[in-house]
Write a protein that holds these residues in place. Sequence first.
Motif, PDB file in Angstrom:
ATOM      1  N   SER A  64       0.844  -1.211   0.000  1.00 36.26           N
ATOM      2  CA  SER A  64       0.000   0.000   0.000  1.00 36.26           C
ATOM      3  C   SER A  64       0.872   1.252   0.000  1.00 36.26           C
ATOM      4  N   LYS A  65       2.162   1.088   0.190  1.00 35.18           N
ATOM      5  CA  LYS A  65       3.160   2.160   0.116  1.00 35.18           C
ATOM      6  C   LYS A  65       3.032   3.137   1.283  1.00 35.18           C
ATOM      7  N   LEU A  66       2.520   2.639   2.401  1.00 32.76           N
ATOM      8  CA  LEU A  66       2.391   3.488   3.590  1.00 32.76           C
ATOM      9  C   LEU A  66       3.558   3.208   4.533  1.00 32.76           C
ATOM     10  N   HIS A  68       3.922   3.585   8.174  1.00 35.00           N
ATOM     11  CA  HIS A  68       2.938   3.876   9.226  1.00 35.00           C
ATOM     12  C   HIS A  68       3.103   2.966  10.436  1.00 35.00           C
ATOM     13  N   TYR A 158       3.721   8.188   3.380  1.00 36.42           N
ATOM     14  CA  TYR A 158       3.670   7.282   2.225  1.00 36.42           C
ATOM     15  C   TYR A 158       4.998   7.357   1.493  1.00 36.42           C
ATOM     16  N   ILE A 273      -6.003   6.050  -1.356  1.00 36.42           N
ATOM     17  CA  ILE A 273      -4.758   6.822  -1.260  1.00 36.42           C
ATOM     18  C   ILE A 273      -4.509   7.595  -2.552  1.00 36.42           C
ATOM     19  N   ARG A 275      -2.623   9.438  -5.364  1.00 37.64           N
ATOM     20  CA  ARG A 275      -1.226   9.458  -5.832  1.00 37.64           C
ATOM     21  C   ARG A 275      -1.164  10.267  -7.131  1.00 37.64           C
TER      22      ARG A 275
END
Length: 452
Positions: A64-66, A68, A158, A273, A275
Amino acid sequence: MDFEFSYKTRTSDIEKIKGNPCDVLIVGGGITGAGAANILAANGLKVVLAEKGDFASGTSSGSSKLIHGGLRYLAQGEIMEVRSLLKERNYLTANTEIVKPMDFHILVDQYSWRKGTLRFGLYLYNLLSGKFSIPRFRENHGLYPESVKGYFVYNDSYTDDSLLVISNIVTAKMHGAVCLNYVEAVDFSTRDSGSEVTLLDHTTGKKFSVEPEVIINAAGPWAGEISSKLNLKLEHGLKLSKGIHLVVPADKIPVKNAIAFRTYIDKRQMFIIPRGEVVHIGTTDTFTNEPDDFNITDEDVDYIVKSVSHLFPALRKEDVITSFCGIRPLFGEGNDPGSVTRDFEVRMRGNVLSILGGKITNYRTASQDTALKVSEMLGMKLKVKGLPVIEYRRPDLSLPERIEYEIYHECPVYTEDIMRRREAARIYTLDMGKSIEPVVREQVQKAGMLKG
Ligand SMILES: Cc1cc2nc3c(=O)[nH]c(=O)nc-3n(C[C@H](O)[C@H](O)[C@H](O)COP(=O)(O)OP(=O)(O)OC[C@H]3O[C@@H](n4cnc5c(N)ncnc54)[C@H](O)[C@@H]3O)c2cc1C
């Protein structure tokens, strides 16, 4: 920056290491292997990394490219894990240009956690990240459908996951590591001291061997396969869970901030999300037995589209531009994928280290743990006491110059390595990279790289 890391140097690097001893062979060029290569090479070890596809071609480009702490993990009581992830999030956001902060709205409706639970959870999340703030509930005021009562705002980060991997790989190369893409570890023979590993260069079909003191299994979802080849048993086994994301045009979900919500279908947490030109929506979390199971079913697509169109009714299945998939390598107990820990474990057996589980966010802690264990195995002292640092930075250049720079500093072998991972235009742009493709092809031809 005065170094070359290209298709050409890849060939000369293979000639250099063929049949020779090295300190460490890392199997796998995802974030886990890349982080380990970075810190071990920075410590002056002779490191070889073999990746059977392109760098980051496995799970590490399908996330998910987070970056976090994982608010959801708080509900599972993983407080120390969340604290450690948040510490890493804070470091990476402050020190790495490719990790950027992002505002999230977490929606409150009949499927979400209760308002009070969310307020407390976010308060704790902020506190664990070193920030004291009482989260404020905001009324909906027409931003979302009427069924949404309101939302809380929180902050996470992110990244571009492929670029994070490649930046670690290039930094490892700058410290002297030999990092080879399209090279698969196919056969292992371990002895009391040292071992011999047969590597297959997929670009030529030729095999060669290296003799590492330590083998690191950083093969993510394929770690079970590597363990079997090494005759090592993984207790609790590695659990694999497939997650897909869909890419849709930004005008179908016109939001500036990211959104976290629980789907009306089964109350699983999902993300929207933004982008740039597109929005990534996902994800699924379903057990699979196959590390190569990248098949995206109609059912997966329906599940995500229905969940999101519940909030953004303009979204239709036909709007989906493309999709991407990753297989989570999970290591721990749990009967459903969402309940298995996202923490990692570094295992030492003879002269093999296996890095199991983990997230992109905590790759540096996994790398540091690995470096400590390698130093123990080799009876040496570490020069670098801290966590790995990214020293490579791609300069700001015009498109043709940037592609040329990537070709000579980030070792793509095929055109698609640039389109999918160096630029990742296939998932970040509305035209899936079609407009930049002629420039990429021209530069690839000029450099005499492989087509494809
Ligand atoms: C849908 C999804 C969403 C996620 N979202 C997040 C998120 O938002 N934030 C976060 O922090 N984490 C996230 N994760 C988790 C994170 O993506 C993974 O934990 C991480 O990418 C795993 O990295 P890895 O290097 O261990 O595995 P991989 O990236 O899969 O790397 C392993 C590599 O080993 C190579 N390999 C296998 N066998 C061999 C062999 N014999 N020889 C040579 N090479 C071999 C493979 O080709 C592969 O490239 C997500 C995961 C998924 C699936």
